[in-house]
Design an enzyme around this catalytic site. Structure first.
Site: not given
Ligand code: ADE
Ligand code: ZN
Length: 355
Positions: A29, A212
């Site tokens: 990111h 996640e």
């Molecule tokens: N934005 C930045 N990192 C993220 C992540 N690991 N999961 C969801 N949104 C994100």
């Molecule tokens: Zn991410």
């Protein structure tokens, strides 16, 4: 390759070796590759009365979280420190240094514009800063960067749809597609099917975070409703054998980010128990990524080291994972073949593999 027959490399030797192996990073990111120095500067600019020590305390306050939603709040707090699109120049400089330091030759990075659009910034101005900086990085270092716009699941369907509309009105070759990041518990994948469909109909690639922070049902929806080409994380798939089979059958790669998963603690609490080993052994195309370097205190080379020293991958297996990083990327087949060939050359020419 059996680990037992292989000489174990020390950390420094390992890192020096893997730095020279060409790698792609495909889950990174942009706003999280900002350096601590840049964040400190932004804080002091916003609070001119702060000295460095007070700014460091503020960093400590922002960077305190114990789950994904807490992390997302911190992420938004850092984005809030930007004053204008020109601030991205500093962030891209940090990105360039990160890519060079980690031996990354190609990167697909997420950029999340929602917070900036909410501040009233002009998206076309943001895009032109992105474009200028991507070209600058390639000119200065030869490293190619492409952008995926994170349309975000945190702020609902309409916000995601609006982000896509803005992107479609500002297409550039450096932005190749969209991603779906943000709060997985608050923004289920199934809400965003039409956004993904529309993006693909306009020639954009589509990827999404899934599994996640939510169970395998989120990954199923992401492959069946969103029809994402890759899954970010996907770790809750470990508990669903049919889903693993499906990821293999449809050749859907996973963008695995081990330290990030240990940090957000939903499905794994130690590196050793990370399911990347199971995914790899079952034949999923797995890749290694850092996700959010500043927030989780980890860079790509650290993740290769963790996979070697903590999870038990052999050097030969890590070579395959480095090759996978190009295979799973959106570059053309010829370019993939060139990069994979370059991995082989760097591998053979390196004394660490000669034993
Ligand atoms: N934005 C930045 N990192 C993220 C992540 N690991 N999961 C969801 N949104 C994100
Ligand atoms: Zn991410």
């Amino acid at each position: 390759m059996e680990r037992t027959t292989e000489k174990q490399l020390g950390k420094e030797e390992f890192l020096n070796f893997f730095r020279k192996i060409p790698k792609a990073e495909i889950h990174l990111h942009l706003e999280a590759v900002i350096s601590r120095d840049t964040v400190r500067r932004f804080i002091r600019r916003r609070n001119p009365e702060f000295d460095d020590e007070r700014a460091e305390q503020e960093i400590g306050r922002i960077f305190t979280y114990s789950d994904l939603n807490g992390f997302i709040k911190a992420y938004l707090a850092v984005q809030d420190l930007y004053d204008s699109p020109a601030d991205f120049n500093d962030v891209f400089r940090d990105l360039r240094d990160y890519l060079v330091r980690n031996g990354i030759k190609y990167a697909e990075i997420f950029a999340a514009p929602s917070a900036f659009i909410k501040k009233g910034w002009d998206f076309s101005e943001i895009v032109s800063v992105y474009m200028k900086n991507v070209i600058k990085i390639e000119t200065e270092t030869g490293i190619k960067v492409r952008i995926l716009i994170d349309v975000s699941r945190t702020f609902g369907f309409e916000n995601a749809e609006k982000n896509l509309q803005l992107l479609l009105a500002n297409m550039t070759p450096v932005i190749i597609g969209i991603g779906l990041g943000g709060s997985e518990t608050n923004g289920p994948a199934r809400l965003f099917g039409s956004v993904f469909e529309k993006a693909r109909s306009r020639g954009l690639v589509t990827v999404a975070h899934a599994g996640e922070d939510v169970g395998p049902e989120s990954v199923w929806d992401t492959i069946n409703i969103l029809r994402a080409a890759r899954i970010g994380h996907g770790i809750s798939s470990a508990g669903d054998e049919k889903l693993i089979d499906e990821l293999v059958r449809r050749n859907i790669p996973l963008e695995v980010c081990p330290t990030s998963n240990v940090f957000t603690r939903k499905f794994v609490s130690t590196m050793k128990e990370h399911p990347i080993r199971k995914f790899f052994d079952r034949g999923i195309t797995v890749t290694l990524n850092s996700d959010d370097p500043l927030f989780f205190g980890v860079e790509l080379l650290d993740e290769y080291w963790n996979a070697y020293a903590e999870i038990g991958f052999s050097l030969a297996e890590l070579r395959k994972i480095a090759e996978n990083s190009f295979r799973a990327s959106f570059i053309g087949d010829d370019e993939k073949a060139k990069f994979i060939d370059a991995v082989g050359k760097a591998w053979d020419g390196n004394p660490a593999t000669a034993r």
